[in-house]
Design a protein around this motif. Sequence first.
Motif, PDB file in Angstrom:
ATOM      1  N   PHE A  67      -1.595  -8.836  -3.260  1.00 20.52           N
ATOM      2  CA  PHE A  67      -1.481  -7.656  -4.084  1.00 20.52           C
ATOM      3  C   PHE A  67      -1.363  -7.939  -5.593  1.00 20.52           C
ATOM      4  O   PHE A  67      -1.935  -6.960  -6.147  1.00 20.52           O
ATOM      5  CB  PHE A  67      -0.098  -7.080  -3.520  1.00 20.52           C
ATOM      6  CG  PHE A  67       0.385  -5.785  -4.049  1.00 20.52           C
ATOM      7  CD1 PHE A  67      -0.234  -4.408  -3.770  1.00 20.52           C
ATOM      8  CD2 PHE A  67       1.198  -5.796  -5.148  1.00 20.52           C
ATOM      9  CE1 PHE A  67       0.095  -3.268  -4.363  1.00 20.52           C
ATOM     10  CE2 PHE A  67       1.582  -4.524  -5.730  1.00 20.52           C
ATOM     11  CZ  PHE A  67       1.115  -3.406  -5.193  1.00 20.52           C
ATOM     12  N   VAL A  68      -0.787  -8.724  -6.036  1.00 23.86           N
ATOM     13  CA  VAL A  68      -0.531  -9.065  -7.191  1.00 23.86           C
ATOM     14  C   VAL A  68      -1.877  -9.324  -8.025  1.00 23.86           C
ATOM     15  O   VAL A  68      -2.206  -8.807  -9.183  1.00 23.86           O
ATOM     16  CB  VAL A  68       0.572 -10.158  -7.633  1.00 23.86           C
ATOM     17  CG1 VAL A  68       0.378 -10.744  -8.979  1.00 23.86           C
ATOM     18  CG2 VAL A  68       1.876  -9.794  -7.281  1.00 23.86           C
ATOM     19  N   ALA A  71      -2.096  -0.989   0.253  1.00 21.80           N
ATOM     20  CA  ALA A  71      -2.733  -2.097  -0.280  1.00 21.80           C
ATOM     21  C   ALA A  71      -2.228  -3.589   0.295  1.00 21.80           C
ATOM     22  O   ALA A  71      -3.171  -4.482   0.251  1.00 21.80           O
ATOM     23  CB  ALA A  71      -2.792  -1.979  -1.692  1.00 21.80           C
ATOM     24  N   ILE A  77       3.546   1.164 -13.495  1.00 24.70           N
ATOM     25  CA  ILE A  77       2.662   0.169 -12.728  1.00 24.70           C
ATOM     26  C   ILE A  77       2.902  -1.166 -13.288  1.00 24.70           C
ATOM     27  O   ILE A  77       2.897  -1.991 -12.287  1.00 24.70           O
ATOM     28  CB  ILE A  77       1.009   0.556 -12.961  1.00 24.70           C
ATOM     29  CG1 ILE A  77       0.812   1.964 -12.403  1.00 24.70           C
ATOM     30  CG2 ILE A  77       0.240  -0.275 -12.314  1.00 24.70           C
ATOM     31  CD1 ILE A  77      -0.475   2.435 -12.920  1.00 24.70           C
ATOM     32  N   LEU A 130      -3.846  -5.906  -8.330  1.00 27.74           N
ATOM     33  CA  LEU A 130      -3.036  -4.912  -8.686  1.00 27.74           C
ATOM     34  C   LEU A 130      -3.788  -4.378 -10.212  1.00 27.74           C
ATOM     35  O   LEU A 130      -4.181  -3.293 -10.403  1.00 27.74           O
ATOM     36  CB  LEU A 130      -1.621  -5.219  -9.136  1.00 27.74           C
ATOM     37  CG  LEU A 130      -0.755  -3.793  -9.755  1.00 27.74           C
ATOM     38  CD1 LEU A 130      -0.827  -2.559  -9.099  1.00 27.74           C
ATOM     39  CD2 LEU A 130       0.476  -4.358 -10.116  1.00 27.74           C
ATOM     40  N   ILE A 148       0.357   1.905  -2.251  1.00 26.30           N
ATOM     41  CA  ILE A 148       1.001   0.330  -2.344  1.00 26.30           C
ATOM     42  C   ILE A 148       0.975  -0.338  -0.724  1.00 26.30           C
ATOM     43  O   ILE A 148       0.638  -1.183  -0.526  1.00 26.30           O
ATOM     44  CB  ILE A 148       2.236   0.512  -2.979  1.00 26.30           C
ATOM     45  CG1 ILE A 148       2.100   0.726  -4.434  1.00 26.30           C
ATOM     46  CG2 ILE A 148       3.002  -0.965  -2.978  1.00 26.30           C
ATOM     47  CD1 ILE A 148       3.153   1.296  -5.290  1.00 26.30           C
ATOM     48  N   LEU A 150      -7.020  -1.049  -7.881  1.00 26.83           N
ATOM     49  CA  LEU A 150      -5.713  -0.319  -7.191  1.00 26.83           C
ATOM     50  C   LEU A 150      -5.027   0.016  -8.659  1.00 26.83           C
ATOM     51  O   LEU A 150      -4.447   1.565  -8.208  1.00 26.83           O
ATOM     52  CB  LEU A 150      -4.850  -1.562  -6.686  1.00 26.83           C
ATOM     53  CG  LEU A 150      -3.333  -0.953  -6.011  1.00 26.83           C
ATOM     54  CD1 LEU A 150      -3.567   0.055  -5.028  1.00 26.83           C
ATOM     55  CD2 LEU A 150      -2.784  -2.403  -5.497  1.00 26.83           C
ATOM     56  N   ALA A 151      -4.840  -0.471  -9.482  1.00 26.63           N
ATOM     57  CA  ALA A 151      -4.183   0.318 -10.625  1.00 26.63           C
ATOM     58  C   ALA A 151      -4.713   1.453 -11.012  1.00 26.63           C
ATOM     59  O   ALA A 151      -4.186   2.603 -11.321  1.00 26.63           O
ATOM     60  CB  ALA A 151      -4.187  -0.686 -11.855  1.00 26.63           C
ATOM     61  N   LEU A 207      -3.557   4.085  -8.553  1.00 25.83           N
ATOM     62  CA  LEU A 207      -2.262   4.641  -8.832  1.00 25.83           C
ATOM     63  C   LEU A 207      -2.176   5.410 -10.105  1.00 25.83           C
ATOM     64  O   LEU A 207      -1.100   6.092 -10.432  1.00 25.83           O
ATOM     65  CB  LEU A 207      -1.426   3.282  -8.833  1.00 25.83           C
ATOM     66  CG  LEU A 207      -1.068   2.499  -7.953  1.00 25.83           C
ATOM     67  CD1 LEU A 207      -0.399   1.197  -8.177  1.00 25.83           C
ATOM     68  CD2 LEU A 207      -0.510   3.127  -6.430  1.00 25.83           C
ATOM     69  N   GLY A 221       4.175  -4.491 -10.816  1.00 28.88           N
ATOM     70  CA  GLY A 221       3.650  -5.816 -10.930  1.00 28.88           C
ATOM     71  C   GLY A 221       4.708  -6.671 -11.133  1.00 28.88           C
ATOM     72  O   GLY A 221       4.724  -8.017 -10.500  1.00 28.88           O
TER      73      GLY A 221
END
Length: 270
Positions: free
Chosen positions: A219-220, A76, A240, A223, A73, A227-228, A231, A244
């Motif tokens: 980032f939002v 990112a 996760i 995500l 995170i 990226l998700a 993770l 968000g």
Amino acid sequence: MTGGQETSGTAGDGFGTGDLSVVGRINTASNVTLVCDVVDGPRVVYKPVRGERPLWDFPDGTLAGREVASYLISDALGWGVIPETILREGPYGPGMVQRWVESVDNHTDRGDRLDLVDLCPVGAVPEGFCEVLRAQDDLGNEVSLIHADDPRLQRMAVLDVLLNNADRKGGHALEGTDGQIYGVDHGICLHVEHKLRTVLWGWAGQPVDDVLLADIEKFVAALPGELADRLAPHLADAEIDALGDRAGELLAAPVMPVPRTSRPIPWPAF
């Protein structure tokens, strides 16, 4: 949740694959925390999953994965707050491996300067520091818990809000010899319920910097995709989603939170 093996790292230095040679143990840590040298490579911190102490509110065996997720995170966001962290095999099985931070010891290297998080006599908060609270030390003297009013440390405080960090102690904020400020120990993060406990309350109620908000907005947007997926081996879907939600809430109301519980600071504080 934690599973699989992640062996990425800077090519050529063995960080992800080289054998680990144990140098010593950090006895002040709650969980088994070993200092290791990668053979022909860098110094690292290694926390084997089997050495994690069970917690009532976090699933067993997930702390190493939460450390990796916290690094992903931070990376990112482009903030570089957390040293490179991966999940890989070690001498005591799979665990979190993180690059060692060479940190400054202000009380010896710099003529007794204050650390990023420190104590001072009540009424004597120096310029460039924020007072968090007042208490008594072991000798009964009144002292103030303070932290540096430093934008690099404030960025860490914003990251802690996103991570829902339940354990930001003073000793977890390190001033590197390279001039950067790093955060370590992120195993108790990313719970779906509000858990924020930190010594970095000096900016409570203050606006979040626009530059940081721009990073959070990107980032939002990123995500839900790759990226998700990165993770997912380390966090539950609900965790996760909660990440968000926290990021979205900070964008909607871009102000640093104020304490919401009767235990807003971890204990011990250092």
